[in-house]
Design a protein around this motif. Structure first.
Motif, PDB file in Angstrom:
ATOM      1  N   LYS A 147       0.838  -1.206   0.000  1.00  0.00           N
ATOM      2  CA  LYS A 147       0.000   0.000   0.000  1.00  0.00           C
ATOM      3  C   LYS A 147       0.869   1.250   0.000  1.00  0.00           C
ATOM      4  N   THR A 148       1.890   1.263   0.857  1.00  0.00           N
ATOM      5  CA  THR A 148       2.743   2.438   0.979  1.00  0.00           C
ATOM      6  C   THR A 148       3.651   2.599  -0.238  1.00  0.00           C
ATOM      7  N   SER A 149       4.261   1.521  -0.679  1.00  0.00           N
ATOM      8  CA  SER A 149       5.148   1.601  -1.842  1.00  0.00           C
ATOM      9  C   SER A 149       4.374   1.930  -3.116  1.00  0.00           C
ATOM     10  N   SER A 150       3.142   1.430  -3.228  1.00  0.00           N
ATOM     11  CA  SER A 150       2.313   1.771  -4.389  1.00  0.00           C
ATOM     12  C   SER A 150       2.051   3.276  -4.433  1.00  0.00           C
ATOM     13  N   ALA A 151       1.671   3.841  -3.292  1.00  0.00           N
ATOM     14  CA  ALA A 151       1.405   5.282  -3.234  1.00  0.00           C
ATOM     15  C   ALA A 151       2.662   6.085  -3.549  1.00  0.00           C
ATOM     16  N   ALA A 152       3.822   5.571  -3.150  1.00  0.00           N
ATOM     17  CA  ALA A 152       5.081   6.253  -3.447  1.00  0.00           C
ATOM     18  C   ALA A 152       5.356   6.249  -4.949  1.00  0.00           C
ATOM     19  N   HIS A 153       5.060   5.128  -5.619  1.00  0.00           N
ATOM     20  CA  HIS A 153       5.223   5.082  -7.078  1.00  0.00           C
ATOM     21  C   HIS A 153       4.320   6.108  -7.761  1.00  0.00           C
ATOM     22  N   VAL A 154       3.088   6.248  -7.277  1.00  0.00           N
ATOM     23  CA  VAL A 154       2.178   7.226  -7.861  1.00  0.00           C
ATOM     24  C   VAL A 154       2.717   8.639  -7.651  1.00  0.00           C
ATOM     25  N   ALA A 155       3.272   8.908  -6.470  1.00  0.00           N
ATOM     26  CA  ALA A 155       3.857  10.222  -6.192  1.00  0.00           C
ATOM     27  C   ALA A 155       4.995  10.529  -7.162  1.00  0.00           C
ATOM     28  N   VAL A 156       5.816   9.528  -7.444  1.00  0.00           N
ATOM     29  CA  VAL A 156       6.911   9.705  -8.410  1.00  0.00           C
ATOM     30  C   VAL A 156       6.347   9.997  -9.789  1.00  0.00           C
ATOM     31  N   MET A 157       5.371   9.213 -10.205  1.00  0.00           N
ATOM     32  CA  MET A 157       4.783   9.359 -11.534  1.00  0.00           C
ATOM     33  C   MET A 157       4.253  10.775 -11.753  1.00  0.00           C
ATOM     34  N   ARG A 158       3.662  11.344 -10.728  1.00  0.00           N
ATOM     35  CA  ARG A 158       3.091  12.687 -10.845  1.00  0.00           C
ATOM     36  C   ARG A 158       4.169  13.767 -11.012  1.00  0.00           C
ATOM     37  N   GLN A 159       5.371  13.518 -10.498  1.00  0.00           N
ATOM     38  CA  GLN A 159       6.403  14.551 -10.482  1.00  0.00           C
ATOM     39  C   GLN A 159       7.382  14.474 -11.641  1.00  0.00           C
ATOM     40  N   VAL A 160       7.348  13.397 -12.404  1.00  0.00           N
ATOM     41  CA  VAL A 160       8.350  13.205 -13.461  1.00  0.00           C
ATOM     42  C   VAL A 160       8.215  14.269 -14.544  1.00  0.00           C
ATOM     43  N   ARG A 161       9.348  14.857 -14.890  1.00  0.00           N
ATOM     44  CA  ARG A 161       9.432  15.836 -15.976  1.00  0.00           C
ATOM     45  C   ARG A 161      10.757  15.652 -16.709  1.00  0.00           C
ATOM     46  N   ALA A 162      10.782  15.992 -17.972  1.00  0.00           N
ATOM     47  CA  ALA A 162      12.045  15.976 -18.727  1.00  0.00           C
ATOM     48  C   ALA A 162      13.042  16.920 -18.059  1.00  0.00           C
ATOM     49  N   GLY A 163      14.290  16.488 -18.011  1.00  0.00           N
ATOM     50  CA  GLY A 163      15.335  17.293 -17.385  1.00  0.00           C
ATOM     51  C   GLY A 163      15.639  16.892 -15.954  1.00  0.00           C
ATOM     52  N   LYS A 173      20.039  11.975 -16.976  1.00  0.00           N
ATOM     53  CA  LYS A 173      18.968  12.973 -17.105  1.00  0.00           C
ATOM     54  C   LYS A 173      17.838  12.406 -17.957  1.00  0.00           C
ATOM     55  N   LEU A 174      16.603  12.650 -17.539  1.00  0.00           N
ATOM     56  CA  LEU A 174      15.438  12.134 -18.247  1.00  0.00           C
ATOM     57  C   LEU A 174      15.191  12.922 -19.529  1.00  0.00           C
ATOM     58  N   GLY A 175      15.083  12.183 -20.638  1.00  0.00           N
ATOM     59  CA  GLY A 175      14.764  12.816 -21.914  1.00  0.00           C
ATOM     60  C   GLY A 175      13.270  12.805 -22.162  1.00  0.00           C
ATOM     61  N   GLY A 176      12.756  13.847 -22.771  1.00  0.00           N
ATOM     62  CA  GLY A 176      11.318  13.993 -22.953  1.00  0.00           C
ATOM     63  C   GLY A 176      10.687  12.929 -23.824  1.00  0.00           C
ATOM     64  N   SER A 177      11.474  12.288 -24.695  1.00  0.00           N
ATOM     65  CA  SER A 177      10.920  11.275 -25.594  1.00  0.00           C
ATOM     66  C   SER A 177      11.148   9.852 -25.091  1.00  0.00           C
ATOM     67  N   GLN A 178      11.676   9.716 -23.886  1.00  0.00           N
ATOM     68  CA  GLN A 178      12.083   8.404 -23.389  1.00  0.00           C
ATOM     69  C   GLN A 178      11.039   7.767 -22.471  1.00  0.00           C
ATOM     70  N   MET A 179      11.186   6.451 -22.326  1.00  0.00           N
ATOM     71  CA  MET A 179      10.426   5.705 -21.324  1.00  0.00           C
ATOM     72  C   MET A 179      11.229   5.630 -20.029  1.00  0.00           C
ATOM     73  N   VAL A 180      10.519   5.548 -18.929  1.00  0.00           N
ATOM     74  CA  VAL A 180      11.127   5.352 -17.615  1.00  0.00           C
ATOM     75  C   VAL A 180      10.733   3.970 -17.109  1.00  0.00           C
ATOM     76  N   LEU A 181      11.661   3.270 -16.477  1.00  0.00           N
ATOM     77  CA  LEU A 181      11.379   2.019 -15.779  1.00  0.00           C
ATOM     78  C   LEU A 181      11.828   2.192 -14.340  1.00  0.00           C
ATOM     79  N   ASN A 182      10.877   2.238 -13.423  1.00  0.00           N
ATOM     80  CA  ASN A 182      11.159   2.381 -11.995  1.00  0.00           C
ATOM     81  C   ASN A 182      10.808   1.093 -11.260  1.00  0.00           C
ATOM     82  N   ASP A 183      11.807   0.407 -10.746  1.00  0.00           N
ATOM     83  CA  ASP A 183      11.630  -0.823  -9.968  1.00  0.00           C
ATOM     84  C   ASP A 183      12.060  -0.502  -8.543  1.00  0.00           C
ATOM     85  N   MET A 184      11.084  -0.262  -7.667  1.00  0.00           N
ATOM     86  CA  MET A 184      11.388   0.174  -6.310  1.00  0.00           C
ATOM     87  C   MET A 184      10.395  -0.440  -5.335  1.00  0.00           C
TER      88      MET A 184
END
Length: 503
Positions: free
Chosen positions: A195-211, A261-272
């Motif tokens: 439950k806690t780690s899932s919510a943390a993944h959602v928090a990350v997803m909301r904040q991701v931006r290129a750069g 650095k995150l590129g705007g056209s790239q995919m992200v894979l977060n395993d946490m």
């Protein structure tokens, strides 16, 4: 009269009754089946460590088997279990007086007995006297090889132990089998971790931006888990890969510390995943940095998502895990053919093991006190030799109470792509230009944690999974969506046990 003891991190975190460990000890002695023997199982807890030759003390995390049986937070302890009835004796170090100056008050034997709800507590230097008084027919020691890591367990030792007949096999096998099937209390802890780690993944997803840097995603995740869930320990090193780094299965290590650095056209894979009370979560989310899938990104993502859904729909007691891996491979083959990356029939592609080029790891693993939990290869289980299956961490029939990860993936790893293209038997089913053109794409993995139930499975992980959900959440919408299009029911079961003091 004192009440029951709980582990609790305060606020809205889960209260875990320490009586859980007495139940675990009963399960152990039942599996050992040595009740007619006047024997004692002796286990070594984790030891405190300093960094190299400095006095910097690393944050201690208890040895997993010792936590399962005793739930003790402190280092340098040993524990004994009477195999006739599960009665426990805890042995703690005799600390010097100046310990109190640096580390706080020294707990008494009575304090430990009350906190950990064991039958007796003595000092480590009293183990020889304890054994002399107990006079066991057999001393059961933990010694054997972890079939996942191939590392060998460290048995307990004490002065004069050569006086006693030692069994160095029974305890190792029994504690592994005991840990495979989780009790309802253990499952409750794992639901909270998820439950806690899932919510943390959602928090990350909301904040991701290129750069952004990859490590910023890791930082957001860790902050949420600790601030909202009291989860100090990671279950494993965070993997935060964008672009080609997403094809490195265990990226994030010291030599590649999530620093691209995150590129705007790239995919992200977060395993946490973080752990609560030593019980793990293990979640992977893949999504576009831009918040909107391109047709190419969507094609690969939905191939993996389809494999996830089909596998989870098939999970139930009695199913062979190898069969689930092969199902995921077939689903992946269907989509890669549809996308034009492969050609031929599904049967032809599977026959030459082409799906293993794109999913070289196993479908998933047991999970519990360790992320890659013990018991994946019980006595007599063999490792497969063919590509893909030879890297699988679990070879057994599913049973009610097991916790497994479901983590299909699709990666474009240059080494495996070129190796396959150099093999005529496989190359004839590959579009060389398209496959090579995908190498910089990286990869997609979707990983969920599930409980095997009496008639199916329970999904503990609760994160956006469909393209619709991901794009909605990254655009700022609330999750879960009121009109979710995800076909698998998500877990809503979690309630903290009440009563008693948290410690």
């Amino acid at each position: 009269m004192s009440g029951p003891s709980f582990y609790w991190q305060g606020n809205d975190t889960l209260k875990v009754p320490r009586s859980m460990h007495a139940q675990n000890r009963q399960r152990l002695v039942s599996l050992m089946n040595k009740q007619s023997c006047k024997g004692v199982a002796l286990l070594l807890g984790g030891t405190s460590k300093t960094r190299d030759d400095s006095d910097h003390e690393e944050i201690f995390r208890q040895e997993s088997n010792f936590h399962y049986l005793f739930g003790v937070a402190e280092p340098d302890c040993l524990g004994a279990v009477d195999v006739r009835n599960g009665a426990a004796t805890l042995f703690i170090p005799r600390l010097p007086a100046d310990y109190a100056m640096w580390m706080g008050p020294i707990a008494s034997l009575e304090d430990f007995a009350k906190k950990y709800e064991v039958e007796a507590v003595r000092y480590v230097d009293e183990i020889p006297a304890f054994m002399s008084e107990f006079a066991p027919d057999t001393l059961f020691l933990y010694e054997g090889v972890n079939t996942d890591s191939r590392a060998k367990g460290t048995p307990a030792t004490f002065e004069g132990m050569d006086k006693y007949a030692a069994d160095r096999e029974t305890l190792h096998e029994a504690v592994y089998e005991a840990r495979v099937i989780k009790s309802e209390q253990e499952l409750e802890v794992m639901r909270f971790a998820n439950k806690t780690s899932s919510a943390a993944h959602v928090a990350v997803m909301r904040q991701v931006r290129a750069g952004m840097m990859e490590y910023e995603m890791e930082s957001t995740f860790l902050h949420h888990c600790y601030s909202k869930g009291g989860m100090r320990h990671q279950a494993y090193t965070a993997i935060c890969g964008c672009g080609p780094n997403a094809s490195v299965l265990h990226y994030g290590h010291a030599g590649a510390p999530n620093n691209r650095k995150l590129g705007g056209s790239q995919m992200v894979l977060n395993d946490m995943g973080n752990e609560y009370y030593c019980y793990a979560s293990d979640i992977t989310c893949s999504f576009p940095v831009s918040g909107t899938f391109t047709p190419q990104q969507r094609g690969i993502y939905e191939a993996v998502l389809d494999a996830t859904v089909q596998v989870m729909s098939a999970l139930r007691p009695g199913v062979e895990w190898f069969a689930m891996h092969e199902l995921a491979e077939r689903v992946l083959a269907v989509h890669l053919i549809k996308l034009g990356i492969l050609h031929g029939t599904v049967e032809e592609v599977v026959a030459v093991h082409l799906p293993a080029v794109f999913m070289p790891h196993g479908l998933g693993h047991l999970m519990g006190i360790d992320t890659h939990d013990v018991g994946g290869y019980p006595r007599g289980a063999k490792r497969a030799q063919r590509p893909g299956l030879r890297n699988i961490r679990l070879n057994r029939r599913l049973e009610e109470g097991m916790v497994v990860t479901v983590e299909p993936g699709c990666y474009f790893i240059n080494h495996f792509v070129e190796e396959a293209l150099a093999d005529e038997a496989r190359a004839k089913y590959m579009d060389a230009a398209k496959v090579r053109g995908m190498v910089g794409f990286g990869g997609v993995r979707i990983e969920d944690d599930v409980i095997i139930t009496k008639d199916g499975m329970e999904l503990m992980t609760n994160v956006p999974r469909t393209v619709k959900e991901i794009e909605a959440v990254m655009s700022g919408m609330d999750f879960p969506l009121a009109d979710s299009d995800y076909p698998i029911p998500r877990c809503v079961k979690w309630s903290a046990p009440q009563g008693g003091a948290g410690k």
